[in-house]
Scaffold this motif. Structure first.
Motif, PDB file in Angstrom:
ATOM      1  N   GLN A 108       0.831  -1.202   0.000  1.00 49.79           N
ATOM      2  CA  GLN A 108       0.000   0.000   0.000  1.00 49.79           C
ATOM      3  C   GLN A 108       0.867   1.254   0.000  1.00 49.79           C
ATOM      4  O   GLN A 108       0.632   2.200  -0.768  1.00 49.79           O
ATOM      5  CB  GLN A 108      -0.921  -0.030   1.211  1.00 49.79           C
ATOM      6  CG  GLN A 108      -1.885   1.129   1.324  1.00 49.79           C
ATOM      7  CD  GLN A 108      -2.673   1.064   2.632  1.00 49.79           C
ATOM      8  OE1 GLN A 108      -2.104   0.845   3.710  1.00 49.79           O
ATOM      9  NE2 GLN A 108      -3.987   1.222   2.533  1.00 49.79           N
ATOM     10  N   GLU A 109       1.897   1.262   0.840  1.00 47.12           N
ATOM     11  CA  GLU A 109       2.793   2.416   0.940  1.00 47.12           C
ATOM     12  C   GLU A 109       3.650   2.563  -0.318  1.00 47.12           C
ATOM     13  O   GLU A 109       3.872   3.679  -0.811  1.00 47.12           O
ATOM     14  CB  GLU A 109       3.688   2.266   2.172  1.00 47.12           C
ATOM     15  CG  GLU A 109       4.693   3.403   2.373  1.00 47.12           C
ATOM     16  CD  GLU A 109       4.047   4.763   2.495  1.00 47.12           C
ATOM     17  OE1 GLU A 109       4.678   5.764   2.064  1.00 47.12           O
ATOM     18  OE2 GLU A 109       2.906   4.854   3.003  1.00 47.12           O
TER      19      GLU A 109
ATOM     20  N   TRP B 194       2.928   1.608  -3.419  1.00 45.44           N
ATOM     21  CA  TRP B 194       2.105   2.068  -4.533  1.00 45.44           C
ATOM     22  C   TRP B 194       1.744   3.548  -4.383  1.00 45.44           C
ATOM     23  O   TRP B 194       1.662   4.267  -5.376  1.00 45.44           O
ATOM     24  CB  TRP B 194       0.852   1.208  -4.645  1.00 45.44           C
ATOM     25  CG  TRP B 194       1.164  -0.175  -5.167  1.00 45.44           C
ATOM     26  CD1 TRP B 194       2.186  -0.526  -6.001  1.00 45.44           C
ATOM     27  CD2 TRP B 194       0.460  -1.378  -4.876  1.00 45.44           C
ATOM     28  NE1 TRP B 194       2.167  -1.890  -6.253  1.00 45.44           N
ATOM     29  CE2 TRP B 194       1.113  -2.437  -5.581  1.00 45.44           C
ATOM     30  CE3 TRP B 194      -0.652  -1.697  -4.101  1.00 45.44           C
ATOM     31  CZ2 TRP B 194       0.682  -3.762  -5.530  1.00 45.44           C
ATOM     32  CZ3 TRP B 194      -1.087  -3.010  -4.051  1.00 45.44           C
ATOM     33  CH2 TRP B 194      -0.424  -4.025  -4.761  1.00 45.44           C
ATOM     34  N   LYS B 195       1.568   3.985  -3.153  1.00 45.40           N
ATOM     35  CA  LYS B 195       1.286   5.405  -2.933  1.00 45.40           C
ATOM     36  C   LYS B 195       2.513   6.255  -3.244  1.00 45.40           C
ATOM     37  O   LYS B 195       2.421   7.286  -3.937  1.00 45.40           O
ATOM     38  CB  LYS B 195       0.851   5.622  -1.480  1.00 45.40           C
ATOM     39  CG  LYS B 195       0.528   7.080  -1.148  1.00 45.40           C
ATOM     40  CD  LYS B 195       0.064   7.220   0.292  1.00 45.40           C
ATOM     41  CE  LYS B 195      -0.268   8.683   0.616  1.00 45.40           C
ATOM     42  NZ  LYS B 195      -0.718   8.833   2.029  1.00 45.40           N
ATOM     43  N   LYS B 196       3.669   5.808  -2.770  1.00 39.00           N
ATOM     44  CA  LYS B 196       4.914   6.565  -2.951  1.00 39.00           C
ATOM     45  C   LYS B 196       5.387   6.538  -4.396  1.00 39.00           C
ATOM     46  O   LYS B 196       5.788   7.567  -4.955  1.00 39.00           O
ATOM     47  CB  LYS B 196       5.997   5.989  -2.037  1.00 39.00           C
ATOM     48  CG  LYS B 196       7.371   6.624  -2.217  1.00 39.00           C
ATOM     49  CD  LYS B 196       8.390   5.951  -1.322  1.00 39.00           C
ATOM     50  CE  LYS B 196       9.795   6.514  -1.557  1.00 39.00           C
ATOM     51  NZ  LYS B 196      10.814   5.809  -0.740  1.00 39.00           N
TER      52      LYS B 196
ATOM     53  N   GLY C 299       1.669   7.073  -6.840  1.00 42.91           N
ATOM     54  CA  GLY C 299       0.664   8.064  -6.488  1.00 42.91           C
ATOM     55  C   GLY C 299      -0.724   7.476  -6.384  1.00 42.91           C
ATOM     56  O   GLY C 299      -1.728   8.179  -6.543  1.00 42.91           O
ATOM     57  N   VAL C 300      -0.801   6.156  -6.100  1.00 49.41           N
ATOM     58  CA  VAL C 300      -2.085   5.455  -6.073  1.00 49.41           C
ATOM     59  C   VAL C 300      -2.487   5.125  -4.644  1.00 49.41           C
ATOM     60  O   VAL C 300      -1.690   4.571  -3.874  1.00 49.41           O
ATOM     61  CB  VAL C 300      -2.010   4.148  -6.895  1.00 49.41           C
ATOM     62  CG1 VAL C 300      -3.330   3.392  -6.811  1.00 49.41           C
ATOM     63  CG2 VAL C 300      -1.658   4.449  -8.339  1.00 49.41           C
ATOM     64  N   GLU C 301      -3.702   5.466  -4.296  1.00 48.90           N
ATOM     65  CA  GLU C 301      -4.261   5.100  -2.998  1.00 48.90           C
ATOM     66  C   GLU C 301      -4.944   3.735  -3.128  1.00 48.90           C
ATOM     67  O   GLU C 301      -5.820   3.551  -3.973  1.00 48.90           O
ATOM     68  CB  GLU C 301      -5.282   6.136  -2.531  1.00 48.90           C
ATOM     69  CG  GLU C 301      -4.713   7.515  -2.286  1.00 48.90           C
ATOM     70  CD  GLU C 301      -3.982   7.627  -0.943  1.00 48.90           C
ATOM     71  OE1 GLU C 301      -4.054   6.648  -0.156  1.00 48.90           O
ATOM     72  OE2 GLU C 301      -3.370   8.666  -0.701  1.00 48.90           O
TER      73      GLU C 301
END
Length: 547
Positions: free
Chosen positions: A412-413, A415-417, A420-422
């Motif tokens: 999760q972290e 993909w966000k970093k 830019g996906v939540e």
């Protein structure tokens, strides 16, 4: 696959009482042998199965927990020795035609079901055709496509009598294959090929394998009790043809989902063997001499639902995979020795040259030591989602476990970093999770796969179109054709070449995200001997005893 679930601390006290009641005297020591004139103490062993099996019907099981039960209650024509090679079991010998297509199995004398009735060749013919019968809904039916017309019957294109398995008489079974299959004798030891009794099954098709009174097997043990979601109790089967080899008098499989609770039961001498020790306790367990870590033929990863946007686009799937730092995942404490996965097929499976490894020959499909962030971002932009903008809401699904949760949170972290996906996280109890994954009720879901036999095919044919274990919904004709060619050729080099080409397509389409290659970690009481843990994920207690 390893599974750890969260259980409230208060449950430990209840569990402790239940274990004490169901496990009996788990600390029995063998007394002097009968030759010395003293009676030998019963051998009772308590093992943590972890979860309630979804099924223990040989035709319907797909998981290690159910398979472990089946292997103790049933036996096939062959069984695997400790080197995972086929040896005679119910069949004492067999003849093979010169073209490698026809096997004639001769059943040994004195083989009986646990209720004393004889095991016949007809029991095998019935069982295998039942697996292939489309009405059965067996997810592992494709494992019997090696049998002539097996696939056609399963797909409604042939009749049962066209299937290449015939009981010539009570002691003789003739098997005709679609093409020569080098690992067929090993595959015949697999639980899906176990015999079942037609009269028992057809009297109660849905319930026979849920009730100890009707769960009639031909193997080393008899199921005596099934306290659902708590324990299963087995006793030695006096009608088993090889009963003299079997050492335990009683086995109790308990269902402790949480790793910490398992360890507490182990420390309190309530279980003898646990498959799910907490990694944080590895240093102490190593010092105590009870921790074992073995190589395992298995891959941990995630599967995409390729029928649902945005993962119907292979560029999105590849972007999500390349954005992962696999090395960081396996090196995050507590470390247990897994290796980052550079492909779907794990190391340990031979290539055409048996001295070489399929994974080594195939190599890595991406950098396993870091995330390929720029390439991942480029692919996501090409798919129409620059910086993750425009993506629909995405949820990652995993079965409830602290270990799975930790990895899901890391992804999760990342993909966000990196993209830019939540991504939202969701967890489900094991059986609900299996049903939702099988029914396509997910976007990304955790997937762990152990080899069913010692060949790369066991990791590849599961993704053919319509395979019962292909939860991705993915279909690729070129891939299907390569797998079919690999199953039909008699040339070992060509066979492996086809499978490497198939894995190239699977990884290029990125149907699955391999994360790491498993190791098998477990804890065992020092006085427990004679058990066998194989790299396919199963533990056998047939010859286990206590010093």
């Amino acid at each position: 696959m390893k599974r750890r679930f969260i259980i409230m601390l208060a449950a430990l006290l209840v569990l402790s009482m239940a274990l004490s009641a169901c496990s009996g005297q788990t600390t029995h020591q063998n007394q002097e042998s009968q030759q010395s004139g003293k009676q030998t103490a019963p051998i009772e062993i308590t093992y943590n199965l972890q979860t309630e099996p979804r099924s223990v019907d040989p035709a319907k099981n797909t998981a290690i927990d159910g398979g472990t039960v089946i292997y103790h209650v049933f036996e096939g024509l062959t069984r695997l020795d400790k080197n995972n090679k086929a040896e005679p079991a119910v069949a004492e010998k067999w003849d093979v035609s010169s073209d490698g297509l026809t096997y004639t199995f001769h059943l040994r004398d004195g083989v009986k079901w646990s209720d004393g009735k004889p095991v016949t060749a007809k029991d095998f013919e019935y069982a295998w055709k039942r697996v292939l019968n489309p009405d059965t809904g067996s997810e592992y039916a494709y494992q019997l496509y090696y049998i002539k017309n097996g696939e056609k019957y399963n797909k409604g294109e042939a009749k049962a009598e066209d299937v290449g398995v015939v009981a010539k008489d009570d002691k003789t079974l003739e098997l005709t294959l679609e093409s020569p299959t080098p690992y067929i004798l090993e595959l015949l030891a697999f639980f899906t090929y176990m015999p079942v009794r037609q009269d028992i099954v057809e009297k109660d098709p849905d319930g026979w394998a849920q009730n100890p009174e009707t769960y009639i097997g031909n193997g080393a043990f008899v199921m005596k009790e099934w306290n659902h979601n708590d324990s299963i109790v087995f006793e030695k089967n006096p009608n088993y043809w090889d009963a003299g080899r079997i050492k335990p008098d009683k086995l109790t499989f308990v269902m402790i989902n949480d790793a910490s609770t398992e360890l507490a039961a182990f420390d309190n001498n309530q279980i003898d063997f646990g498959d799910n020790p907490p990694a944080n306790d590895f240093p102490r367990l190593r010092e105590d001499g009870v921790l074992h870590i073995d190589p395992s033929l298995a891959t941990y990863g995630y599967v995409f639902n390729t029928k649902k946007a945005p993962f119907d686009n292979p560029k999105v799937r590849k972007a999500f995979s390349l954005a992962i730092d696999r090395k960081a995942i396996v090196e995050t404490p507590p470390q247990v020795g897994q290796k980052p996965a550079g492909g779907w097929v794990p190391p340990g499976l031979p290539d055409a040259d048996a001295t070489k490894d399929f994974r080594e020959i195939g190599g890595d499909y991406y950098d396993v030591n870091k995330a390929s962030v720029e390439e991942a971002q480029k692919l996501l932009a090409e798919a129409g989602y620059p910086g993750g903008k425009g993506l629909p809401e995405i949820t990652l699904l995993y079965n409830t476990s602290e270990g799975h949760k930790q990895i899901a949170e890391m992804l999760q972290e990342m993909w966000k970093k990196n993209l830019g996906v939540e991504v939202k996280l969701a967890n489900e109890e094991w059986q609900v999770f299996l049903d939702d994954r099988a029914n396509g009720n997910y976007q990304i879901a955790r997937l762990g796969w152990f080899a069913d036999y010692i060949d790369p095919m066991t990791f590849l044919d599961m993704f053919t179109t319509g395979s019962g274990n292909n939860d991705s919904g993915w279909s690729n004709k070129e891939y299907d054709d390569l797998i079919d060619k690999a199953k039909r050729t008699t040339n070992a080099a060509e066979r492996m070449q086809y499978m490497h080409q198939a894995e190239n397509i699977l990884m290029d389409e990125m149907v699955v995200i391999p994360i790491y290659f498993y190791v098998n970690s477990y804890i065992v009481k020092p006085n427990l001997k004679g058990y066998h843990v194989d790299p396919l994920g199963y533990t056998y207690f047939h010859e286990a005893y206590k010093e």
